[in-house]
Design a protein around this motif. Structure first.
Motif, PDB file in Angstrom:
ATOM      1  N   ILE A   1     -33.539  46.252 -18.738  1.00  0.00           N
ATOM      2  CA  ILE A   1     -32.870  46.951 -17.643  1.00  0.00           C
ATOM      3  C   ILE A   1     -33.793  47.146 -16.451  1.00  0.00           C
ATOM      4  O   ILE A   1     -35.011  47.160 -16.579  1.00  0.00           O
ATOM      5  CB  ILE A   1     -32.358  48.334 -18.112  1.00  0.00           C
TER       6      ILE A   1
ATOM      7  N   PRO B   1     -34.147  50.199 -14.387  1.00  0.00           N
ATOM      8  CA  PRO B   1     -33.599  51.517 -14.668  1.00  0.00           C
ATOM      9  C   PRO B   1     -32.917  52.198 -13.475  1.00  0.00           C
ATOM     10  O   PRO B   1     -31.849  52.778 -13.633  1.00  0.00           O
ATOM     11  CB  PRO B   1     -34.814  52.318 -15.150  1.00  0.00           C
ATOM     12  N   GLY B   2     -33.532  52.119 -12.289  1.00  0.00           N
ATOM     13  CA  GLY B   2     -32.957  52.857 -11.163  1.00  0.00           C
ATOM     14  C   GLY B   2     -31.762  52.168 -10.532  1.00  0.00           C
ATOM     15  O   GLY B   2     -31.104  52.722  -9.663  1.00  0.00           O
ATOM     16  N   MET B   3     -31.489  50.935 -10.951  1.00  0.00           N
ATOM     17  CA  MET B   3     -30.460  50.154 -10.279  1.00  0.00           C
ATOM     18  C   MET B   3     -29.094  50.385 -10.939  1.00  0.00           C
ATOM     19  O   MET B   3     -29.004  50.737 -12.108  1.00  0.00           O
ATOM     20  CB  MET B   3     -30.840  48.669 -10.336  1.00  0.00           C
TER      21      MET B   3
ATOM     22  N   HIS C   1     -25.165  45.982 -10.557  1.00  0.00           N
ATOM     23  CA  HIS C   1     -26.198  45.031 -10.130  1.00  0.00           C
ATOM     24  C   HIS C   1     -27.043  44.571 -11.306  1.00  0.00           C
ATOM     25  O   HIS C   1     -27.521  43.441 -11.334  1.00  0.00           O
ATOM     26  CB  HIS C   1     -27.092  45.650  -9.062  1.00  0.00           C
TER      27      HIS C   1
ATOM     28  N   ARG D   1     -19.215  51.570 -21.588  1.00  0.00           N
ATOM     29  CA  ARG D   1     -18.740  52.890 -21.188  1.00  0.00           C
ATOM     30  C   ARG D   1     -19.657  53.471 -20.116  1.00  0.00           C
ATOM     31  O   ARG D   1     -20.765  53.908 -20.385  1.00  0.00           O
ATOM     32  CB  ARG D   1     -18.649  53.808 -22.395  1.00  0.00           C
ATOM     33  N   THR D   2     -19.160  53.427 -18.868  1.00  0.00           N
ATOM     34  CA  THR D   2     -19.901  54.000 -17.748  1.00  0.00           C
ATOM     35  C   THR D   2     -18.905  54.664 -16.811  1.00  0.00           C
ATOM     36  O   THR D   2     -17.786  54.188 -16.658  1.00  0.00           O
ATOM     37  CB  THR D   2     -20.716  52.918 -17.005  1.00  0.00           C
ATOM     38  N   ALA D   3     -19.333  55.770 -16.211  1.00  0.00           N
ATOM     39  CA  ALA D   3     -18.429  56.491 -15.318  1.00  0.00           C
ATOM     40  C   ALA D   3     -18.092  55.633 -14.106  1.00  0.00           C
ATOM     41  O   ALA D   3     -16.988  55.677 -13.582  1.00  0.00           O
ATOM     42  CB  ALA D   3     -19.074  57.806 -14.882  1.00  0.00           C
ATOM     43  N   SER D   4     -19.044  54.833 -13.675  1.00  0.00           N
ATOM     44  CA  SER D   4     -18.832  54.002 -12.487  1.00  0.00           C
ATOM     45  C   SER D   4     -19.833  52.854 -12.515  1.00  0.00           C
ATOM     46  O   SER D   4     -20.941  53.007 -13.024  1.00  0.00           O
ATOM     47  CB  SER D   4     -19.029  54.868 -11.239  1.00  0.00           C
TER      48      SER D   4
ATOM     49  N   LEU E   1     -23.232  53.708 -11.029  1.00  0.00           N
ATOM     50  CA  LEU E   1     -24.148  54.632 -11.707  1.00  0.00           C
ATOM     51  C   LEU E   1     -25.440  53.904 -12.093  1.00  0.00           C
ATOM     52  O   LEU E   1     -25.395  52.753 -12.517  1.00  0.00           O
ATOM     53  CB  LEU E   1     -23.444  55.145 -12.966  1.00  0.00           C
TER      54      LEU E   1
ATOM     55  N   ASN F   1     -28.683  56.071 -17.001  1.00  0.00           N
ATOM     56  CA  ASN F   1     -27.847  57.168 -17.491  1.00  0.00           C
ATOM     57  C   ASN F   1     -27.002  56.774 -18.699  1.00  0.00           C
ATOM     58  O   ASN F   1     -26.369  57.621 -19.309  1.00  0.00           O
ATOM     59  CB  ASN F   1     -26.895  57.632 -16.384  1.00  0.00           C
TER      60      ASN F   1
ATOM     61  N   ARG G   1     -25.243  40.410 -18.420  1.00  0.00           N
ATOM     62  CA  ARG G   1     -26.013  39.733 -17.379  1.00  0.00           C
ATOM     63  C   ARG G   1     -26.343  38.304 -17.795  1.00  0.00           C
ATOM     64  O   ARG G   1     -26.246  37.373 -17.015  1.00  0.00           O
ATOM     65  CB  ARG G   1     -27.314  40.490 -17.132  1.00  0.00           C
TER      66      ARG G   1
END
Lengths: 339, 533
Positions: free
Chosen positions: B367, B369-371, B375, B410-413, B416, B420, B433
């Protein structure tokens, strides 16, 4: 709550987290903006109601412009987890180059391209050192910071080069007149264009996403087929090019360039603007809008402190403290998220 | 026999109370039991072999013993010389005489041998480090350990892996260790270095130092241990004197687990060979003379799922990352896709050739992480969603939404930050990916590590779906049940070599583990080196 169906129960927490997330990212985007507004209002009240006048604001914009251009390039570099210490020296060398070409009979029109070319060239050297030879960015650009400063002095024979008929002097001294008192300086227009273009590249192009990816996790980027070296090459070239643009801007204002003094410690203001803008120093997180706000904050501080009548010595102390306190507050706001 | 005892052997006769007794140790992580009632008894001067599969709980057990997990964070009782030991930190256990030597050596390579031996306890004179005393004491210690050829004043980095291991032991003994815990001490040692190590341990036993020897290499355990304790899935399976055991019996104790129906194995068509790797060789990054992968050749057919099994450190990850062009050290490999030779010098080349890899360590290599989740998913295929480098945000968004639904991420958006998400959802995003380039060969390195059971099941189902669509799949896994539950064919890697190529038809864990350890088994059926071009 008891009457809701099970499927509603399942989706409810997700919606909450979406709106909370939106809120969080809004706060994050706003970043230092409230502090900037507070500073401006404070200086207005303390400085005899002069700060928020049209005339003074256009001076502030002019003062902020060069730093914002340098800080935009710096944002790209820091997003990849690097640093470019050489921008101040590049600015001096490219301004020297521009003035020398402007004095050549019949070649004056090449002055601006010469500035930009010098900047791009030195940026490319940084890029090769960092992406090609893999010298750590801090060390590579520390080297060019020193060497390029020497080259800038050498170019003018260690003297100030002056051109009273500088063909592009309008860039530094004219602007778009809105009213008789309110003029938007060309310098500010250029800075804003650079910021908008940077936003576009960072958020709307393949390259932009790759820049964030390289800064966030270079190993993951490489394993996904991203050309990490090419991305690094690009950001250092761009930082150099924008420092060259900074050379155009500052020589246009002064009709002159001096290899020794011009651009001294500009890199520190540019880095400060990026950091105030909330960009992570380890890379991968940050935005160009933050850098814009950060650059404006530094200009507001410089101008406001003069207006309020703070002595030169205390200006340094106050500016330094504001940078530290602002970033410390930022850390409280989002613990452990940033450097 | 040593010239003199290393530590004053106190009154702990073999017949009396054991030196160490661990009773009913339980330890759980967020509700999941990692250790469930384990006993371990060690007498002075005894060497106990601790055996178990990858993830059985050996390391957790040793972390409990050495107080990496302090008293109170686990249940059960530790008796040290008959008295209860309540240690809060490694300092306490080292003071008592329990010293652990980790799998990864903990030496500071730039410091001298003596400085490493006395790190944190440097002898001083007038407030300054007394280098003469330090070097002299080290010299005496090293001589007693028959390591007189090691110069205490020389930097540790001048010595090879085997000698560094011996220096670690010297450091442990300088701390007056009465119980040495050796965690996979031989995983990076050569044959002769192992022999030196084992003879040193024998000397230590005679001088009364006890030792817990953790190793996958059962021949070493057989050579050095007086008794063996086996754990499996965090449970205590048994303890027995070595004299009454054969490696086969130990293996049976290690794996004897009932297979649950966790694996949605479905019949699927297997076609022609699409992928072939010939003569894959990879050298250690630190020691160029050591081969981590030694001339391994294999091939995979269309729609075939090939599991790669082996013990930790056998060279599985090195093998697949060499194939993918991402191995950081020197490596060579001939790669053929549908019979055509492909030059793969970087992951970029591999992706272009139709080989994708989901790396082993999700955090370090997977991953960003901050992206954003989105993306993170499109990172490898962005140019597909762009014209002249400018992103078509809508078409990218559609692809992201499609995959989030298809892979049940499962992600809220999609906007995000991926950090998280839970481990399973992160992993699904990383797999997505590497599916977006539509690979013909997909390498999955430990695809279910750190993933909960539900997400595991979904990943298995996805693997089958891909196989049905004709993707050739290479899956590296440390979990034998997973390898046997998923694969059509199993390759076994041991010490960098291909030790077995089995069609997964009635294949047992014993057969795979025997091949991995290098034990001789008569009842294994090697496949007819399936799929040679």
């Amino acid at each position: 709550m008891t009457s809701t169906t099970s499927s509603a129960l399942r989706t409810a927490p997700q919606q909450v987290s979406t709106s909370r997330e939106r809120m969080r990212s809004a706060i994050q985007a706003a970043g230092m903006l409230p502090v900037l507004v507070l500073l401006a209002v404070g200086f207005h009240l303390l400085g005899g109601y002069r700060f928020l006048s049209g005339q003074n604001l256009s001076i502030v914009a002019q003062q902020a412009a060069i730093n914002i251009v340098l800080a935009s390039g710096m944002t790209f570099v820091i997003l990849t987890g690097g640093i470019d210490l050489s921008v101040g020296s590049i600015l001096a060398a490219s301004a020297m180059g521009g003035l020398i070409v402007s004095l050549m009979h019949g070649f004056g029109f090449l002055a601006i391209p010469a500035c930009l070319f010098v900047g791009l060239l030195i940026g490319a050297i940084n890029g090769v050192l960092i992406a090609g030879i893999r010298i750590p960015p801090f060390i590579a650009t520390l080297g060019t910071l020193t060497a390029v400063r020497g080259i800038a002095r050498l170019m003018g024979g260690d003297r100030t080069v002056f051109n009273a008929d500088l063909p592009y002097a309008w860039i530094g001294n004219d602007g778009i007149a809105i009213t008789s008192t309110l003029v938007i300086p060309w310098l500010a227009v250029i800075a804003l264009l650079v910021v908008v273009a940077s936003w576009f590249v960072l958020r709307r192009t393949v390259l932009g996403v790759h820049i964030y990816a390289v800064g966030g996790n270079p190993s993951a980027a490489r394993l996904s087929g991203v050309r990490v070296g090419a991305v690094l090459m690009f950001v250092y070239c761009l930082s150099g090019l924008l420092a060259g643009l900074g050379g155009v801007m500052s020589s246009a204002r002064l009709y002159a360039a001096n290899g020794l003094q011009l651009g001294q410690s500009y890199e520190l203001d540019a880095i400060a603007a990026v950091i105030l803008g909330g960009t992570s120093f380890v890379g991968g997180i940050g935005s160009i809008w933050g850098t814009l706000v950060g650059g404006l904050m530094i200009a507001v501080l410089t101008n406001g402190l003069v207006l309020v009548g703070v002595s030169d010595i205390w200006q340094f102390i106050v500016k330094g403290l504001v940078i530290i306190i602002a970033v410390a507050l930022d850390r409280f706001r989002q613990p452990a998220a940033r450097t | 026999m040593l010239a003199e005892p290393l530590t004053p052997v106190q009154d702990t006769p073999r017949t009396g109370a054991p030196l160490l007794e661990m009773r009913g140790i339980r330890k759980s992580f967020s509700g999941v039991a990692a250790l469930d009632g384990i006993d371990l008894v060690v007498h002075a001067g005894e060497c106990v072999g601790l055996c178990g599969e990858n993830g059985a709980g050996k390391s957790t057990m040793m972390k409990v013993l050495s107080a990496v997990y302090p008293y109170g964070t686990w249940e059960g009782q530790i008796l040290w010389e008959g008295r209860e030991l309540r240690a809060n930190s490694i300092r306490d256990t080292e003071a008592a005489g329990i010293v652990i030597i980790h799998q990864e050596l903990m030496l500071v390579p730039q410091l001298s041998v003596a400085e490493n031996i006395f790190l944190g306890r440097e002898p001083t004179r007038h407030g300054q480090i007394d280098f003469d005393a330090m070097n002299a004491q080290s010299q005496v210690l090293l001589r007693r350990l028959r390591m007189g050829h090691i110069n205490p004043a020389e930097p540790v980095s001048h010595y090879g892996g085997g000698e560094q291991q011996l220096i670690e032991i010297a450091r442990a003994l300088a701390k007056n260790a009465r119980l040495l815990i050796l965690d996979e001490p031989s995983s990076s040692l050569s044959r002769s270095e192992i022999d030196t190590l084992l003879s040193l341990i024998r000397d230590l036993k005679e001088s009364g130092v006890a030792c817990v020897y953790i190793s996958h290499k059962l021949d070493e355990v057989a050579a050095i241990a007086d008794s063996v304790t086996v754990i499996r899935d965090g449970r205590f399976i048994g303890s027995a004197p070595m004299s009454g055991l054969s490696p086969r019996e130990i293996i049976r104790m290690m794996v004897g687990r009932e297979m649950t129906n966790l694996y949605p194995r479905e019949p699927h068509e297997i076609g022609d060979v699409v992928f072939e790797a010939r003569h894959v060789t990879a050298f250690s990054r630190h020691d160029r003379s050591r081969k981590r992968v030694d001339d391994v050749s294999f091939s995979v057919r269309r729609g075939e799922i090939v599991g790669i099994a082996g013990l930790v450190g056998a060279g599985r990850t090195e093998l697949v990352s060499s194939v993918f062009g991402s191995y950081p050290g020197e490596h060579t490999a001939e790669i053929y896709i549908e019979g055509r030779k492909c030059a793969i010098r970087s992951p970029r080349d591999a992706v272009k050739a139709g080989i994708c890899m989901v790396p082993e360590d999700r955090k370090a290599h997977g991953i960003v992480p901050g992206m954003a989740v989105g993306h993170n998913m499109t990172m490898a295929t962005l140019p597909q969603f762009a014209r002249h480098g400018v992103l078509d945000v809508d078409s990218e968004g559609r692809a992201i939404d499609h995959d989030i639904a298809a892979m049940r991420i499962r992600t809220a958006s999609p906007a995000l930050a991926i950090s998280n998400l839970s481990g399973g959802n992160q992993q699904k995003a990383v797999i997505s990916r590497m599916l977006m380039p539509k690979p013909r060969v997909l390498i999955l390195d430990e695809p279910t590590r750190g993933v909960d059971v539900g997400a595991k099941y979904e990943i298995y189902r996805l693997i089958y779906e891909l196989a049905r669509d004709g993707v050739a799949i290479i899956m590296v896994s440390s979990e034998l049940p997973e390898v046997l539950g998923i694969s059509d064919r199993v390759l076994v890697i041991g010490e960098g070599r291909l030790r077995g190529d089995f069609t997964n038809d009635g294949l047992t864990q014993e057969q795979v583990l025997s091949a991995a350890i290098g034990a001789d088994t008569s009842d294994a059926h090697p496949a007819q080196t399936a799929g040679q071009l």
